[in-house]
Each structure stands twice: as C-alpha cells, then as structure tokens.
Motif scaffolding. Structure first.
Motif, short mmCIF file in Angstrom:
data_model
loop_
_atom_site.label_atom_id
_atom_site.label_comp_id
_atom_site.label_asym_id
_atom_site.label_seq_id
_atom_site.Cartn_x
_atom_site.Cartn_y
_atom_site.Cartn_z
N TYR A 75 33.86 48.46 68.93
CA TYR A 75 34.09 48.12 70.34
C TYR A 75 33.21 46.94 70.76
O TYR A 75 33.70 45.98 71.38
N LEU A 76 31.93 47.01 70.44
CA LEU A 76 31.01 45.93 70.82
C LEU A 76 31.42 44.61 70.17
O LEU A 76 31.38 43.55 70.82
N SER A 77 31.84 44.66 68.92
CA SER A 77 32.28 43.46 68.22
C SER A 77 33.56 42.91 68.86
O SER A 77 33.69 41.69 69.06
N SER A 78 34.48 43.80 69.19
CA SER A 78 35.74 43.38 69.82
C SER A 78 35.48 42.74 71.17
O SER A 78 36.09 41.72 71.52
N TRP A 79 34.58 43.36 71.94
CA TRP A 79 34.23 42.79 73.25
C TRP A 79 33.64 41.41 73.06
O TRP A 79 34.00 40.47 73.78
N TYR A 80 32.73 41.25 72.09
CA TYR A 80 32.08 39.97 71.85
C TYR A 80 33.10 38.89 71.50
O TYR A 80 33.07 37.79 72.06
N TRP A 81 34.01 39.18 70.58
CA TRP A 81 34.97 38.15 70.16
C TRP A 81 35.97 37.85 71.27
O TRP A 81 36.43 36.71 71.39
N ALA A 82 36.28 38.84 72.11
CA ALA A 82 37.16 38.57 73.26
C ALA A 82 36.46 37.63 74.24
O ALA A 82 37.08 36.72 74.80
#
Length: 223
Positions: A75-82
């Motif tokens: 989730y944290l990685s997905s938020w970052y790349w978004a």
C-alpha cells in the motif's frame, strides 16, 4: 502544481487493504506512524504489535485495515508511485521540447524527495527512504504474479509506460526503451541506497545526485 496536488486524492488499488485507511482518523494515523516506525527500525523488525503500541491502539485494529505487513508495504509503495505519477504528469504536461520533457521526467523519478506539506499525515521524504530501502520486497515475493494480475503494480507500470513513450518520442529507433526505463527507475533507488550506505562503489554523493547520472546517460545514449 502544489495547489493542484492538494486537491487530488491519491488512488490506491483496493486489493492492498481491507479498509481504506484514508477514510478514518485511525487509518491515517496507522499510515503516518507505520512510515515513521519502518524508517526507525526497518521492515524486518516492524510488526503490527509494535505499531499498535506506538499509536496507542490494539493490534487487532490495524488488521481491520491491512491483512498483513506485506500488504501495508505494498500500500505504501503504491501510494508513493501514485504520488510520483501525479507529479510526473503535472510537471511535464506543458513542456513541448521532447528531450526536455524526458529529462524532466527522469528528474522526477530519480531525484531526492522533500516532504510535501499538502499531505499532512504522510511524510514523502521519509516514505522515499523506505522505498529506497524496501521497495524490492514488494516485487521479489512469491505472490508477485498473483498481485500483478490483481493490478497491484499498475501505477508503477504506468510510470514506466509514460517514460517509455517519451524515450520513443525522442528516438523512435531506440530498441530497448522498456529496459532503459525500468533500469533508470529501479537503478536510481539502488544508487540512492549506495550513496547512503556503500559510498565507495558509486559516484553519487552529497554533490552528485543519481538524477545527474541518469540524465547524463540519456543525453549520451539517445542523442
């Protein structure tokens, strides 16, 4: 751009969470403090029990938002790349020169990150440190193929696709655009890691950013 970003909700694949943490104060507290705790003790030592102690909440309350700590990291990685994709789109949208547009895109995905005050519960500078240290753990897992089918990595891949198109706009005959983009994005994380921990095997330092290296690379490779 900052004002525009302030009015945009970062969208993360619902498959990464049980309950959207952005929908409650507790959820935002979990996100805010998980970033700080992972940065403090590392992902290997991070547990929901320790996070619960940090935020003064039961461990079970965290499981109502995330199935396990791997999904939290995803989730944290997905938020970052978004967040990176939004910055990429807004920063390059009005650049007409194709090569300058590509250089700006490379800068966005490779530069050192500063905290964005518009997102009060997420410190992007600290999250960037976690991505540098831990992002490969979201990819190099037994579940990567299943999670890929679920669209977990779609935002990350979209960034690759966007920059691939920019490369081909600059040099339509370049045959390795996909490999070049993925090497730049993941390679920049590795260069930041080396700069922080194994300084003798990289040219990056306090005065030379990984962005300098990758912009130099494309200037000599694509022109």
């Amino acid at each position: 751009m900052q004002d525009l970003l302030a009015n945009i909700k970062i969208q993360v694949n619902p498959k990464t969470y049980v309950k959207d943490p952005e929908t409650s104060d507790l959820g935002k507290k979990i996100i805010q403090n998980s970033i700080l705790l992972i940065d403090e003790i590392g992902f290997e030592e991070f547990t929901f029990k320790k996070l619960g102690e940090k935020i003064g909440s039961n461990e079970s309350s965290i499981y109502r938002y995330f199935e396990n700590k791997h999904k939290l990291l995803v989730y944290l990685s997905s938020w970052y790349w978004a967040w990176i994709e939004y910055r990429l789109v807004f920063s390059t949208n009005n650049i007409n020169d194709k090569f300058e547009k590509l250089k700006k895109a490379i800068l966005i995905v490779t530069e050192s990150i500063e905290d964005d005050s518009k997102t009060e519960h997420i410190n992007e500078a600290v999250l960037n440190k976690i991505i540098i240290e831990e992002f490969t753990k979201t990819l190099y897992s037994k579940n990567v193929d299943e999670e890929n089918k679920e669209g977990i990595f779609l935002i990350y891949k979209q960034i690759n696709y966007r920059i691939e198109k920019m490369i081909l706009d600059v040099n339509p005959d370049y045959p390795f655009a996909k490999s070049l983009v993925s090497s730049i994005i993941e390679g920049s994380l590795h260069q930041h890691f080396l700069k922080n921990h194994l300084k003798t095997i990289t040219n990056c330092n306090e005065n030379v950013n990984p962005s300098d290296f990758y912009i130099h690379l494309i200037e000599n490779l694509l022109r």
